[in-house]
Design an enzyme around this catalytic site. Structure first.
Site, mmCIF file in Angstrom:
data_model
loop_
_atom_site.group_PDB
_atom_site.id
_atom_site.type_symbol
_atom_site.label_atom_id
_atom_site.label_comp_id
_atom_site.label_asym_id
_atom_site.label_seq_id
_atom_site.Cartn_x
_atom_site.Cartn_y
_atom_site.Cartn_z
ATOM 1 C CG HIS A 10 -7.737 87.565 44.499
ATOM 2 N ND1 HIS A 10 -8.873 87.543 45.262
ATOM 3 C CD2 HIS A 10 -7.612 88.848 44.065
ATOM 4 C CE1 HIS A 10 -9.402 88.753 45.305
ATOM 5 N NE2 HIS A 10 -8.668 89.568 44.578
ATOM 6 C CD GLU A 18 -14.000 93.430 37.074
ATOM 7 O OE1 GLU A 18 -15.206 93.725 37.250
ATOM 8 O OE2 GLU A 18 -13.134 93.627 37.945
#
Lengths: 327, 319
Positions: free
Chosen positions: A129, A60
């Site tokens: 999440h 990322e």
């Protein structure tokens, strides 16, 4: 007009932007053949090829940093970070690099990059999440943050973000990905939405609810409930969080004299806190009651269904906040 | 290497050395706000690498970035003015020593975060590859950055996607205040092997060696994009920053650096190549005059206006 889902509106915006400008390219995890974990990039690899759609390793920080470097070298990257929780791994690149490059280089250039990422609960996706972390980014000078609440806005805000010369974080809501709405068939009729402008979703004169993302629909439901009692609630969809439409909120407050701010993110130190503080300052004389906030409690977003249901804001909590403000 | 080429490289190295010595003095006099990280002893690396680059090629740098910046050909007065925090600085006095950039010269910025230039430069290399103009990117980082996670992400992606990027490691043995050999379980050569990447190691204080290696690695990359690593063994003479007393370093180690001084080695190479003593003296006189003029202009330049504090945070809307 064709009725499409929110996720398809995102996909259409990417498609149209890539057709319009060869410097627009996509970079992210599983966005190629797999079409993205929520299918936002479906068919784009087939249409535009691997030199415009870069399927990355699970890296990322590199995704965000490469977007910065490519943007400084004449391209318009659109990065996808699969879940907003994973933007924690991109923070140096967004906060120290993308946000500051223009200012700390004395305005020599801009960083025209977009980072799309989904926030929000409702999928029992658990504590890593589901988070809504947009307030972090809205706190950083140099970044812009938008949060579309419906398919047309998902299209229009993403197109505007890609056109924008500065780094824009586009926060999508994954519980809204299946939401349906209309989009014009002719590409030229599909409109961009100006970053920084909110929208009055429902006019009213007794109180104002300022909301964004999934909380907009909740606020509309709360307003519909209270309408039965003769309480007329105005609902504003903020659309853009940084910059945000201070003028629209103040103007609404000056008519309704009562204000509630609602969002899915944790209430403490959130976007609502900023709006409440500003209105308590510049709108003080307009207020007839306390500004109340609705957000998630100060706890990580839980996994189990009963817990997550209790955690997420809903229409009832917005209704309760309105009653408290109006009491 | 031809005498004229060597003389030109020597001149560029000396410009960096004298500029940093001038800054050192200005810092001691209280004229430089903030921190100052000097690259004295490392001048051959950026001069050698830049000899293989054009203005359209991009570089990014780190906190010890004065040499990288000057070697890319930025305006000397703007450079001094920036480090002194003046309105006429390359970044209007908003960046300072750790953030000097000149986008018109492909200099994407020094950087205050160790390793941060790596993904930025990798993205720049991706842009070069997409634009198909034969341009390349180079990133300068120290051996301390080998312990940063983004290095591994970037080596992997650069190799996977065959990006035209030169990873230039200035290995001076020190990670800020600690010896790197106590911080790393591996080394860059082994990492290069792990990622199947072209790797060369040179004496980073010998200008001809750095320039030759950079040229050999960069040349092919323009037509056949692929990454490469250039590890330059070099010497950090000063502390991590100015004011660092370096009492964590052995006095003998610092004393021994003199023998490897890249400026001295370059001057010796010039003499060996047949340069007359007045050629070397002439270069020094020119460089000194250039530095003095730039420093004086920067000292005389105005400070930024406090009213400009919000300028350039965002790009103004087109009118």
């Amino acid at each position: 007009m064709t009725e499409i889902r929110y996720i398809k509106a995102v996909n259409q915006a990417l498609w149209d932007a890539m057709e319009a400008d060869p410097s627009v390219f996509l970079i992210g995890e599983d966005i190629g053949a797999a079409g993205g974990s929520f299918k936002a990039t479906r068919d784009l690899l087939d249409r535009f090829g691997p030199e415009r759609v870069y399927d990355t390793p699970i890296s990322e920080a590199a995704i965000a940093g490469m977007a910065v470097g490519a943007a400084l070298t004449g391209m318009r990257p659109v990065a996808e970070i699969m879940f907003m929780d994973f933007t924690t791994l991109t923070m140096d690149m967004l906060v120290n690099q993308a946000a500051k490059a223009r200012s700390m280089f004395g305005g020599q250039g801009s960083v025209p990059m977009v980072l799309r990422t989904p926030h929000g609960g409702g999928l029992n996706a658990g504590p890593q999440h589901s988070q809504c972390l947009e307030a972090w980014f809205a706190h950083v000078p140099g970044l812009k943050v938008v949060c579309p609440a419906n398919p047309a806005d998902a299209y229009g805000l993403l197109r505007a973000a890609i056109d924008d010369p500065d780094p824009v974080i586009v926060v999508e809501n994954k519980a809204l990905y299946a939401m349906k709405g209309d989009l014009p068939d002719a590409p030229e009729a599909r409109e961009r939405i100006e970053i920084g402008k909110g929208r009055i979703v429902r006019p009213g004169h007794d109180a104002t609810v300022v909301a964004y993302g999934a909380a907009v629909t909740m606020a509309e439901a709360a307003a519909a409930n209270l309408a039965g009692e003769g309480i007329d609630v105005e609902v504003i969809d903020l659309r853009s969080l940084q910059p945000w439409d201070e003028g629209l909120v103040l103007e609404s407050l000056s008519r309704t004299h009562n204000l509630v701010v609602a969002h899915e993110a944790v209430e403490a130190f959130g976007i609502g806190a900023e709006i409440a503080a500003r209105m308590a300052d510049i709108g003080f004389d307009e207020l007839d009651g306390p500004i109340t906030r609705v957000g998630a409690p100060f706890a990580p977003s839980p996994f189990g269904k009963t817990l997550e249901d209790a955690y997420r804001p809903n229409a009832e909590r917005i209704e309760a906040a309105l009653r408290r403000t109006l009491a | 290497m031809k005498l004229t080429e060597l003389a030109d490289l020597y001149r560029r190295m000396l410009l960096i050395r004298r500029a940093e010595e001038r800054l050192q003095k200005l810092f001691a006099d209280g004229q430089v706000p903030g921190f100052l990280h000097l690259s004295i002893g490392q001048e051959a690396v950026p001069v050698g690498v830049s000899s293989a680059l054009s203005d359209r090629d991009t570089v990014s740098s780190n906190h010890r970035g004065h040499g990288h910046t000057l070697a890319k050909g930025v305006d000397l007065t703007g450079f001094f003015a920036e480090i002194l925090g003046k309105a006429t600085g390359l970044c209007k006095g908003r960046g300072g020593s750790m953030h000097v950039a000149d986008l018109s010269k492909g200099m994407l910025g020094a950087n205050g975060i160790v390793g941060a230039g790596l993904p930025i430069t990798t993205g720049s290399a991706l842009a070069h590859k997409m634009q198909r103009q034969g341009h390349v990117a180079a990133v300068y980082f120290g051996d301390g950055a080998l312990a940063e996670g983004v290095l591994h992400e970037c080596l992997n992606i650069a190799k996977l996607w065959s990006l035209p990027i030169l990873f230039v490691c200035e290995n001076n043995g020190w990670s800020e205040f600690s010896p790197t050999d106590r911080q790393l379980a591996t080394n860059l050569e082994k990492l290069g092997k792990a990622f199947a990447m072209k790797y060369r190691s040179v004496d980073g204080n010998v200008i001809a060696d750095v320039a030759a290696a950079a040229g050999k690695l960069v040349g092919p990359m323009r037509r056949y994009p692929a990454p490469a690593i250039l590890e330059c063994r070099t010497t950090r003479v000063r502390g991590h920053y100015e004011g660092d007393r370096q009492d964590y370093r052995d006095a003998g180690e610092i004393a021994a650096l003199e023998a490897r001084d890249p400026i001295r080695l370059a001057a010796e190479a010039l003499a060996e190549a047949g340069a007359a003593p007045d050629l070397i003296a002439g270069i020094a006189a020119e460089v000194d005059a250039e530095i003095e003029a730039a420093a004086e202009a920067a000292l005389a330049a105005p400070l930024p206006k406090s009213a400009d504090i919000l300028a350039d945070v965002y790009t103004p809307a087109e009118v």
